[in-house]
Design a protein around this motif. Sequence first.
Motif, PDB file in Angstrom:
ATOM      1  N   LYS A 185      15.821   7.168   1.296  1.00  0.00           N
ATOM      2  CA  LYS A 185      16.344   8.535   1.253  1.00  0.00           C
ATOM      3  C   LYS A 185      17.268   8.797   2.445  1.00  0.00           C
ATOM      4  N   ASN A 233       0.830  -1.205   0.000  1.00  0.00           N
ATOM      5  CA  ASN A 233       0.000   0.000   0.000  1.00  0.00           C
ATOM      6  C   ASN A 233       0.868   1.260   0.000  1.00  0.00           C
ATOM      7  N   ASN A 234       0.237   2.380  -0.249  1.00  0.00           N
ATOM      8  CA  ASN A 234       0.956   3.647  -0.411  1.00  0.00           C
ATOM      9  C   ASN A 234       1.728   4.062   0.832  1.00  0.00           C
ATOM     10  N   SER A 235       1.188   3.837   2.017  1.00  0.00           N
ATOM     11  CA  SER A 235       1.885   4.254   3.235  1.00  0.00           C
ATOM     12  C   SER A 235       3.162   3.427   3.447  1.00  0.00           C
ATOM     13  N   LYS A 236       3.139   2.150   3.099  1.00  0.00           N
ATOM     14  CA  LYS A 236       4.350   1.329   3.226  1.00  0.00           C
ATOM     15  C   LYS A 236       5.380   1.737   2.184  1.00  0.00           C
ATOM     16  N   LYS A 237       4.940   2.043   0.967  1.00  0.00           N
ATOM     17  CA  LYS A 237       5.858   2.509  -0.077  1.00  0.00           C
ATOM     18  C   LYS A 237       6.514   3.828   0.342  1.00  0.00           C
ATOM     19  N   LYS A 238       5.711   4.722   0.895  1.00  0.00           N
ATOM     20  CA  LYS A 238       6.249   6.009   1.350  1.00  0.00           C
ATOM     21  C   LYS A 238       7.263   5.808   2.468  1.00  0.00           C
ATOM     22  N   GLU A 239       6.966   4.914   3.406  1.00  0.00           N
ATOM     23  CA  GLU A 239       7.892   4.639   4.504  1.00  0.00           C
ATOM     24  C   GLU A 239       9.193   4.033   3.985  1.00  0.00           C
ATOM     25  N   LEU A 248      10.432   4.394   0.954  1.00  0.00           N
ATOM     26  CA  LEU A 248      11.127   5.461   0.228  1.00  0.00           C
ATOM     27  C   LEU A 248      11.815   6.425   1.202  1.00  0.00           C
ATOM     28  N   ASP A 249      11.164   6.749   2.310  1.00  0.00           N
ATOM     29  CA  ASP A 249      11.781   7.607   3.335  1.00  0.00           C
ATOM     30  C   ASP A 249      13.032   6.958   3.914  1.00  0.00           C
ATOM     31  N   TRP A 250      12.976   5.663   4.162  1.00  0.00           N
ATOM     32  CA  TRP A 250      14.147   4.947   4.680  1.00  0.00           C
ATOM     33  C   TRP A 250      15.294   4.979   3.670  1.00  0.00           C
TER      34      TRP A 250
END
Length: 187
Positions: free
Chosen positions: A14, A2-8, A10-12
């Motif tokens: 970065k 899901n989008n929230s896991k992808k964002k997390e 991606l944040d890691w």
Amino acid sequence: MNNSKKKELLDWIKSIVVAFVFVVAMRTFIFSPISVDGASMMPTYEDGDRVIVNKISKQISGIERFDVIVFEAPIGKDYIKRVIGLPGDHVAYKDDTLYINDEPLEEPYLDLYKEQLPDNGSLTQDFTLQSLTGYSTIPEGYLFVLGDNRSNSIDSRFPSVGLVPMEKVLGIANVRFYPFDSLGIVK
């Protein structure tokens, strides 16, 4: 995913990339650890000591007489030695005394070795800059370096090292971080 896991994720990624770039920049431009290899700087640095090479201080404050520096030696590895002569200096040793521009200078970092010499022997053999290099004074852009363990150091007295070009200096080594019981600033 899901989008929230992808964002997390991606944040890691970065964060890891930023940390990696930061570490590489610090090691390249500001400081890097090195391991002392050999006995040429004893008793100041022992074989196996780990020190921090401060790369930025050579640009900000410049290199001064008696600083301990790390430089790229012509024989393919980095050396750690003490700066004795600066550009424009005439360097000589006579009767175990350092003379810079015909003025005697104290070298307190050698006191321990001098105390251990049998029969008031000589720690540093007599020489002049001219007898070693052919120069009467150190040319602009060069340094004359010696190891503190004068009888066991390949340094500016030897043609394989000679005068050290300033552009070969990696930085000043004045912080020991290992062994832990010797942790601190070294003079």
